[in-house]
Design an enzyme around this catalytic site. Structure first.
Site, PDB file in Angstrom:
ATOM      1  N   ASP A  63      -2.139  -8.479  11.620  1.00  0.00           N
ATOM      2  CA  ASP A  63      -3.479  -8.916  11.220  1.00  0.00           C
ATOM      3  C   ASP A  63      -4.001 -10.100  12.024  1.00  0.00           C
ATOM      4  O   ASP A  63      -5.188 -10.397  11.975  1.00  0.00           O
ATOM      5  CB  ASP A  63      -3.474  -9.260   9.728  1.00  0.00           C
ATOM      6  N   HIS A  66       5.999 -12.485   7.649  1.00  0.00           N
ATOM      7  CA  HIS A  66       6.185 -11.088   7.241  1.00  0.00           C
ATOM      8  C   HIS A  66       7.383 -10.980   6.313  1.00  0.00           C
ATOM      9  O   HIS A  66       8.343 -11.736   6.441  1.00  0.00           O
ATOM     10  CB  HIS A  66       6.399 -10.173   8.462  1.00  0.00           C
ATOM     11  N   HIS A  97      -1.810  -8.887   1.912  1.00  0.00           N
ATOM     12  CA  HIS A  97      -1.500  -7.621   2.604  1.00  0.00           C
ATOM     13  C   HIS A  97      -2.638  -7.313   3.575  1.00  0.00           C
ATOM     14  O   HIS A  97      -2.906  -8.099   4.473  1.00  0.00           O
ATOM     15  CB  HIS A  97      -1.284  -6.547   1.522  1.00  0.00           C
ATOM     16  N   ARG A 120       2.939  -4.582  16.732  1.00  0.00           N
ATOM     17  CA  ARG A 120       1.555  -4.121  16.560  1.00  0.00           C
ATOM     18  C   ARG A 120       0.595  -5.216  17.031  1.00  0.00           C
ATOM     19  O   ARG A 120      -0.494  -4.941  17.517  1.00  0.00           O
ATOM     20  CB  ARG A 120       1.295  -3.765  15.091  1.00  0.00           C
ATOM     21  N   SER A 143       0.834  -1.214   0.000  1.00  0.00           N
ATOM     22  CA  SER A 143       0.000   0.000   0.000  1.00  0.00           C
ATOM     23  C   SER A 143       0.866   1.262   0.000  1.00  0.00           C
ATOM     24  O   SER A 143       0.567   2.229  -0.720  1.00  0.00           O
ATOM     25  CB  SER A 143      -0.960   0.012   1.188  1.00  0.00           C
TER      26      SER A 143
HETATM   27  N1  HAX Z   1       1.675 -19.609   5.887  1.00  0.00           N
HETATM   28  C1  HAX Z   1       2.169 -20.486   4.984  1.00  0.00           C
HETATM   29  N2  HAX Z   1       3.244 -20.252   4.200  1.00  0.00           N
HETATM   30  C2  HAX Z   1       3.872 -19.066   4.391  1.00  0.00           C
HETATM   31  C3  HAX Z   1       3.434 -18.119   5.330  1.00  0.00           C
HETATM   32  C4  HAX Z   1       2.287 -18.418   6.094  1.00  0.00           C
HETATM   33  N3  HAX Z   1       1.764 -17.566   6.963  1.00  0.00           N
HETATM   34  N4  HAX Z   1       4.264 -17.056   5.267  1.00  0.00           N
HETATM   35  C5  HAX Z   1       5.171 -17.320   4.300  1.00  0.00           C
HETATM   36  N5  HAX Z   1       4.932 -18.539   3.769  1.00  0.00           N
HETATM   37  C6  HAX Z   1       5.610 -19.181   2.642  1.00  0.00           C
HETATM   38  C7  HAX Z   1       5.509 -18.258   1.431  1.00  0.00           C
HETATM   39  O1  HAX Z   1       4.253 -18.434   0.770  1.00  0.00           O
HETATM   40  C8  HAX Z   1       6.694 -18.711   0.600  1.00  0.00           C
HETATM   41  O2  HAX Z   1       6.339 -19.914  -0.042  1.00  0.00           O
HETATM   42  P1  HAX Z   1       6.878 -20.254  -1.535  1.00  0.00           P
HETATM   43  O3  HAX Z   1       8.361 -20.374  -1.377  1.00  0.00           O
HETATM   44  O4  HAX Z   1       6.168 -21.526  -1.859  1.00  0.00           O
HETATM   45  O5  HAX Z   1       6.475 -19.091  -2.390  1.00  0.00           O
HETATM   46  C9  HAX Z   1       7.725 -19.031   1.675  1.00  0.00           C
HETATM   47  O6  HAX Z   1       7.006 -19.238   2.911  1.00  0.00           O
HETATM   48  C10 HAX Z   1       8.731 -17.914   1.902  1.00  0.00           C
HETATM   49  O7  HAX Z   1       8.020 -16.722   2.170  1.00  0.00           O
HETATM   50  P2  HAX Z   1       8.647 -15.569   3.102  1.00  0.00           P
HETATM   51  O8  HAX Z   1       9.907 -15.097   2.453  1.00  0.00           O
HETATM   52  O9  HAX Z   1       8.729 -16.026   4.507  1.00  0.00           O
HETATM   53  O10 HAX Z   1       7.521 -14.468   3.041  1.00  0.00           O
HETATM   54  P3  HAX Z   1       7.235 -13.400   1.898  1.00  0.00           P
HETATM   55  O11 HAX Z   1       8.085 -12.209   2.180  1.00  0.00           O
HETATM   56  O12 HAX Z   1       7.322 -14.006   0.551  1.00  0.00           O
HETATM   57  O13 HAX Z   1       5.711 -13.059   2.164  1.00  0.00           O
HETATM   58  C11 HAX Z   1       3.806 -12.602   3.506  1.00  0.00           C
HETATM   59  C12 HAX Z   1       5.299 -12.328   3.303  1.00  0.00           C
HETATM   60  C13 HAX Z   1       3.293 -11.697   4.616  1.00  0.00           C
HETATM   61  C14 HAX Z   1       3.055 -12.250   2.233  1.00  0.00           C
HETATM   62  C15 HAX Z   1       3.626 -14.094   3.890  1.00  0.00           C
HETATM   63  O14 HAX Z   1       4.257 -14.344   5.123  1.00  0.00           O
HETATM   64  C16 HAX Z   1       2.167 -14.518   3.956  1.00  0.00           C
HETATM   65  O15 HAX Z   1       1.591 -14.886   2.936  1.00  0.00           O
HETATM   66  N6  HAX Z   1       1.541 -14.484   5.197  1.00  0.00           N
HETATM   67  C17 HAX Z   1       0.132 -14.779   5.325  1.00  0.00           C
HETATM   68  C18 HAX Z   1      -0.718 -13.600   4.897  1.00  0.00           C
HETATM   69  C19 HAX Z   1      -0.569 -12.457   5.866  1.00  0.00           C
HETATM   70  O16 HAX Z   1      -0.646 -12.611   7.077  1.00  0.00           O
HETATM   71  N7  HAX Z   1      -0.389 -11.247   5.325  1.00  0.00           N
HETATM   72  C20 HAX Z   1      -0.312 -10.007   6.131  1.00  0.00           C
HETATM   73  C21 HAX Z   1       1.097  -9.497   6.308  1.00  0.00           C
HETATM   74  C22 HAX Z   1       1.166  -8.217   7.106  1.00  0.00           C
HETATM   75  C23 HAX Z   1       0.652  -7.125   6.260  1.00  0.00           C
HETATM   76  O17 HAX Z   1       1.228  -6.691   5.282  1.00  0.00           O
HETATM   77  N8  HAX Z   1      -0.491  -6.660   6.583  1.00  0.00           N
HETATM   78  O18 HAX Z   1      -1.045  -5.776   5.802  1.00  0.00           O
END
Ligand code: HAX
Length: 437
Positions: free
Chosen positions: A374, A317, A270, A326, A240
């Site tokens: 979240d 994250h 996000h 948070r 965002s």
């Molecule tokens: N559950 C399962 N798998 C997860 C995970 C979770 N909560 N978090 C990361 N992973 C996986 C990723 O999908 C990725 O898998 P692939 O290699 O198969 O693509 C792997 O672990 C490595 O990811 P990472 O480097 O640890 O995390 P990223 O930086 O790629 O992504 C995210 C960060 C927040 C998007 C990710 O942790 C996620 O999808 N979390 C769940 C959704 C979530 O809670 N989002 C909110 C985040 C906070 C925010 O921005 N709020 O607005």
């Protein structure tokens, strides 16, 4: 007393030579290198954005203008009768880096009141949308609809000097901040509460007025103040913030830029994750059919989610490598609030906190197995009666606007350039890797 705008101008004038000198004298100094994994993997960790408004340390979490979350809450002037600060004072802090005095906060409170009148056509736009439209779509559309009022777009068309861009940007951003709470509350009451909007109360501060327009009693005003401040800013690289900054870099005004940023916030990886957390938790409780959740049952449900190729919402994250402060701030609110502490949904979320990090660690993919903001926010909303969880990201959006709008005001003040990173082809990467035949 200098006004916020006068103070901001002074800060801008003091800051400009630092940026100019860095570019002119030290522009070739390297601050990092980009790997193939980063080019393919969402630019993770690539240092190519500059902001002084907040900084995210992987272990410590967010600092707003150098202050941790507890320090920020402690330092800012409080709303009378509340432990929580004025959101208006936090806006002053984000823009200037100074903790405002009571009088300086009051100046912002009055300024926002003077700007707060939401034009009737915005409500007309919202009312023409089918009621099953996602509230984030409504929120983004309402923001975009007001673009015709942009002072920045008008001044730009008149031929304003580059050095003065920050001024109409500040005007648009202040007007947006003043109006967003009413727009959000209007969407809520129109969509979920039988179309019964509540008029603003001009005697209340932003948080208090938001609770009033939502139709929810105290201490929801404190929840609003806490929630908006916690969700405001997380440095510049999140979707965002980066989207808002990117769109504004083309000299698109604050309405275009914020509407775009809100669209990014609506993604399930996000801001939508807070809605997903509640959906996941409710599904789990439904499956239990009234039985008390056990750690074993919860562990199985988490594994089922992972094994079906889905993420555990609210965990992980891109930057953080520990529990999000948070999350902790909201958890502490629950622990100290009678009723919430023993609330079954809070207890379940706490149980997930005990079980999920181990499961994610065993799963071995997520770099950060700890909860983010979240994972906790929906419980508080649910407890105070906001059970329509697709609305949660709108609340996030009102808060996030504080950070991204402060940032684009400074972007224009410091003359940050239009963004244009360079692409390469897969062939080029294979050449760089030495594997191209
Ligand atoms: N559950 C399962 N798998 C997860 C995970 C979770 N909560 N978090 C990361 N992973 C996986 C990723 O999908 C990725 O898998 P692939 O290699 O198969 O693509 C792997 O672990 C490595 O990811 P990472 O480097 O640890 O995390 P990223 O930086 O790629 O992504 C995210 C960060 C927040 C998007 C990710 O942790 C996620 O999808 N979390 C769940 C959704 C979530 O809670 N989002 C909110 C985040 C906070 C925010 O921005 N709020 O607005």
């Amino acid at each position: 007393m200098a006004t916020l705008k006068e103070t901001l101008l002074k800060k801008i004038q003091e800051h400009r030579p630092r940026t100019t000198r860095l570019v002119k004298e030290f522009g070739d100094v390297k601050i990092g290198e980009v790997t193939i994994a980063q080019a393919i993997g969402g630019a993770r960790g690539v240092k190519c954005l500059v902001t002084d408004i907040s900084y995210l340390d992987p272990m410590e979490g967010i600092r707003f203008r150098g202050m941790t979350i507890p320090e920020t809450f402690e330092a800012l002037p409080k709303v009378p009768g509340s432990e929580y600060p004025y959101v208006e004072g936090f806006w002053y802090l984000l823009l200037t880096g100074d903790v405002p005095t009571d009088a300086q906060v009051q100046e912002v409170v009055e300024d926002w009141k003077a700007r707060a009148q939401v034009p009737e056509y915005v409500f007309d736009v919202l009312r023409t949308m089918p009621r099953d439209t996602h509230p984030m779509t409504m929120f983004s559309a309402a923001i975009l609809a007001m673009q015709r009022e942009s002072v920045f777009a008008k001044k730009y068309a008149e031929g304003i000097s580059k050095m003065d861009y920050w001024d109409p940007m500040y005007e648009d951003c202040s007007t947006l901040m003043a109006r967003l709470p009413q727009i959000a509350a209007y969407i809520y009451r129109m969509k979920y509460k039988g179309d019964t909007p509540i008029a603003p109360d001009p005697d209340l501060d932003m948080g208090g007025n938001f609770a009033h327009m939502m139709g929810i009693d105290k201490p929801y005003d404190d929840v609003a103040r806490m929630y908006f401040i916690l969700h405001s800013d997380h440095e510049s690289g999140n979707v965002s913030a980066h989207t808002t900054h990117l769109v504004a870099s083309a000299l698109s005004d604050a309405y275009y830029s914020l509407s775009a940023g809100i669209n990014g916030l609506a993604g399930p990886l996000h801001g939508l994750a807070n809605q997903e957390v509640l959906r996941w938790t409710q599904d789990f409780m439904k499956k239990l059919g009234g039985e008390v959740p056990t750690k074993e049952g919860l562990e199985k449900a988490l594994w089922d989610t992972l094994n079906s190729g889905q993420v555990i919402p609210g965990y992980g994250h891109a930057v953080l490598r520990k529990t999000d402060p948070r999350y902790t701030a909201q958890r502490e609110f629950c622990l100290k609030t009678p009723g919430l502490k023993d609330y079954p949904l809070f207890q379940l979320v706490s149980m997930i906190f005990e079980v999920a990090p181990d499961v994610l660690q065993q799963h071995g993919k997520a770099k950060n197995p700890w909860p983010n903001v979240d994972a906790q926010s929906g419980v508080i909303q649910w407890y105070y009666g906001v059970t329509e969880y697709d609305f949660y990201t709108v609340l996030f959006g009102v808060g996030r606007a504080l950070g991204v709008l402060a940032n684009i005001t400074w972007d224009r003040a410091l003359g940050y350039a239009i963004e244009r990173p360079k692409s390469v082809t897969t062939d080029m990467l294979e050449e760089a890797a030495g594997i191209k035949k």
